[in-house]
Design an enzyme around this catalytic site. Structure first.
Site, short mmCIF file in Angstrom:
data_model
loop_
_atom_site.label_atom_id
_atom_site.label_comp_id
_atom_site.label_asym_id
_atom_site.label_seq_id
_atom_site.Cartn_x
_atom_site.Cartn_y
_atom_site.Cartn_z
N ASN A 1 -10.25 -0.57 0.32
CA ASN A 1 -8.79 -0.41 0.29
C ASN A 1 -8.26 -1.04 -1.00
OD1 ASN A 1 -6.03 -0.79 0.58
ND2 ASN A 1 -6.16 -1.44 2.71
N HIS B 1 -3.31 6.93 1.97
CA HIS B 1 -3.74 5.61 1.54
C HIS B 1 -5.11 5.34 2.16
CE1 HIS B 1 -4.22 1.45 0.93
NE2 HIS B 1 -3.86 1.09 2.15
N CYS C 1 0.82 -1.23 0.00
CA CYS C 1 0.00 0.00 0.00
C CYS C 1 0.85 1.27 0.00
CB CYS C 1 -0.94 0.00 1.18
SG CYS C 1 -1.94 -1.48 1.23
N1 ACO Z 1 -18.02 -8.09 11.00
C1 ACO Z 1 -18.44 -8.26 12.26
N2 ACO Z 1 -17.59 -8.47 13.28
C2 ACO Z 1 -16.28 -8.50 12.99
C3 ACO Z 1 -15.78 -8.34 11.67
C4 ACO Z 1 -16.72 -8.14 10.65
N3 ACO Z 1 -16.37 -7.96 9.37
N4 ACO Z 1 -14.43 -8.43 11.72
C5 ACO Z 1 -14.08 -8.62 12.98
N5 ACO Z 1 -15.19 -8.68 13.76
C6 ACO Z 1 -15.30 -8.86 15.20
C7 ACO Z 1 -14.09 -9.56 15.78
O1 ACO Z 1 -14.23 -10.97 15.68
C8 ACO Z 1 -14.14 -9.08 17.21
O2 ACO Z 1 -15.08 -9.84 17.89
P1 ACO Z 1 -14.82 -10.26 19.44
O3 ACO Z 1 -14.72 -8.95 20.19
O4 ACO Z 1 -16.01 -11.08 19.75
O5 ACO Z 1 -13.52 -11.01 19.41
C9 ACO Z 1 -14.67 -7.65 17.09
O6 ACO Z 1 -15.31 -7.58 15.81
C10 ACO Z 1 -13.61 -6.59 17.17
O7 ACO Z 1 -12.54 -6.96 16.31
P2 ACO Z 1 -11.27 -6.07 16.14
O8 ACO Z 1 -10.35 -6.72 15.17
O9 ACO Z 1 -10.75 -5.71 17.49
O10 ACO Z 1 -11.93 -4.78 15.49
P3 ACO Z 1 -11.30 -3.37 15.27
O11 ACO Z 1 -12.13 -2.35 15.91
O12 ACO Z 1 -9.82 -3.38 15.53
O13 ACO Z 1 -11.49 -3.19 13.70
C11 ACO Z 1 -10.23 -3.31 11.68
C12 ACO Z 1 -10.89 -4.09 12.80
C13 ACO Z 1 -11.32 -2.58 10.91
C14 ACO Z 1 -9.54 -4.30 10.73
C15 ACO Z 1 -9.23 -2.32 12.28
O14 ACO Z 1 -8.37 -2.97 13.19
C16 ACO Z 1 -8.40 -1.66 11.23
O15 ACO Z 1 -8.91 -0.95 10.39
N6 ACO Z 1 -7.09 -1.86 11.25
C17 ACO Z 1 -6.23 -1.34 10.24
C18 ACO Z 1 -6.17 -2.37 9.20
C19 ACO Z 1 -5.83 -1.81 7.87
O16 ACO Z 1 -6.11 -0.68 7.58
N7 ACO Z 1 -5.22 -2.65 7.07
C20 ACO Z 1 -4.85 -2.35 5.80
C21 ACO Z 1 -3.74 -1.35 5.81
S1 ACO Z 1 -2.38 -1.86 4.97
C22 ACO Z 1 -2.91 -2.29 3.54
O17 ACO Z 1 -3.64 -1.52 2.97
C23 ACO Z 1 -2.59 -3.64 2.96
#
Ligand code: ACO
Length: 332
Positions: free
Chosen positions: A288, A258, A116
């Site tokens: 993304n 990004h 990315c």
């Molecule tokens: N739908 C419903 N529930 C979900 C989903 C979904 N799609 N995905 C995860 N959950 C659940 C998890 O299982 C967890 O449940 P639990 O509490 O019972 O264990 C809960 O939601 C919270 O999960 P987290 O992973 O803690 O959620 P978070 O608030 O951190 O959000 C996310 C996740 C959106 C991925 C966030 O961490 C994020 O945006 N991180 C950055 C990732 C990113 O941007 N990556 C790409 C950048 S680099 C590149 O572009 C390749």
């Protein structure tokens, strides 16, 4: 060859979007998720995905064609094509196919892989070829088809990604250098936070000689770590390029990050005290798109008449590696 010491100007931009739309509602029929969860945690409403008929090279070439047309430049005038991608059609590289599709026979073409961060890394790489006087017209394309490598049964990653391509055309200038500053980083100790890894099985060739053969595994990501990394490193690197160019955050007309997650963009904006109306965001429509996300947002804003000649753009990419970087660019 141009004279040594030429400056860099952007003379055109382009983009290509993938043909089919997958909404959050569609995803909720595939995995245990909801439009509400995806929208509130990411700011993504839908993503565009490639079909069997659309190759990475076709998408990249279309973005390149649009940039050439915006700049009214003949493909034969291109000296170099840099294709930033992590999802080539061919592991040997797809830039050659793009060169052929564009009819840019004079241009040398190569792939650059930095996930990315790829577009910012490719833009700054291209600028070096111009500044040394080696090349005059360079097409920089960011394109990715991550849908090929997403585990569509993993709700924690499949909701995030989409496919697309964007491009800018750089030209040597004797009057100006519009790339005011750049700064690039990699921290390999965080490599395991975000991977699309090769996994092979042992294959015996003869008695004591063995290789492996296999395939790439779907994207794996530690979302929280990537989030923490992005909101710490991205404001920092933007402040560094501002310092290099002796500019203030208030000088930035458009912040183009990004497009990974709206919450990351909001947090970066807050840390830098840049108001939301100066931060470009289109991930609601595309998700993304990895190396494509910055030029896709940039081109959209140019065509909407938001970005005007003379505007100061702060671009920042971040992602696998982990890698990150920023560039300060005066438009036009
Ligand atoms: N739908 C419903 N529930 C979900 C989903 C979904 N799609 N995905 C995860 N959950 C659940 C998890 O299982 C967890 O449940 P639990 O509490 O019972 O264990 C809960 O939601 C919270 O999960 P987290 O992973 O803690 O959620 P978070 O608030 O951190 O959000 C996310 C996740 C959106 C991925 C966030 O961490 C994020 O945006 N991180 C950055 C990732 C990113 O941007 N990556 C790409 C950048 S680099 C590149 O572009 C390749």
């Amino acid at each position: 060859m141009t004279s040594v010491g030429a400056g860099v100007r952007v003379i055109g931009s382009g983009a290509a979007t993938a043909p089919q739309c997958l909404t959050n509602e569609d995803l909720s029929q595939m995995v245990d998720t909801s439009d509400e969860w995806i929208w509130t945690r990411t700011g993504i409403g839908q993503r565009q995905l490639c079909t069997e008929e659309t190759s990475l090279a076709m998408l990249a070439a279309e973005a390149g064609r649009q940039a050439l047309s915006a700049a009214q430049l003949d493909p034969q005038a291109l000296d170099l094509i840099i294709l930033a991608t992590s999802t080539p059609d061919d592991l040997f590289g797809s830039a050659g196919q793009v060169q052929q599709l564009l009819g840019a026979e004079r241009a040398v073409a190569f792939d650059l892989t930095a996930a990315c961060s790829g577009f910012v890394f490719a833009l700054t790489t291209a600028a070096q070829f111009i500044r040394t006087g080696a090349y005059r017209n360079i097409l920089v394309i960011g394109a990715d088809v991550l849908s090929r490598w997403v585990d569509w049964s993993d709700r924690s990653t499949c909701v995030l990604f989409g496919d697309g391509a964007g491009a800018v055309l750089l030209q040597a200038s004797d009057e100006t250098d519009n790339l005011l500053a750049f700064d690039l980083y990699t921290n390999g100790s965080l490599n395991s936070c975000l991977n699309l890894p090769y996994q092979g099985q042992p294959k015996t060739l003869i008695a004591d000689k063995q290789v492996t053969q296999g395939n790439y595994q779907p994207i794996s990501m530690n979302g929280r770590e990537v989030y923490r990394f992005a909101v710490a490193r991205v404001p920092e690197v933007i402040e560094k390029v501002l310092f290099q160019a002796q500019c203030q955050t208030s000088d930035i007309d458009w912040l183009i990050l990004h497009q990974a997650n709206q919450r990351i963009m909001d947090a970066v904006g807050e840390r830098l005290k840049i108001p939301a109306e100066r931060i470009l965001s289109n991930l609601a429509h595309y998700g993304n798109t990895s190396a494509a996300s910055i030029p896709l947002a940039l081109d959209e804003a140019v065509r909407q008449g938001k970005i005007k000649p003379g505007d100061l753009l702060a671009l920042s990419g971040f992602g696998a590696g982990l890698s990150w970087g920023a560039a300060l660019l005066r438009w036009g």
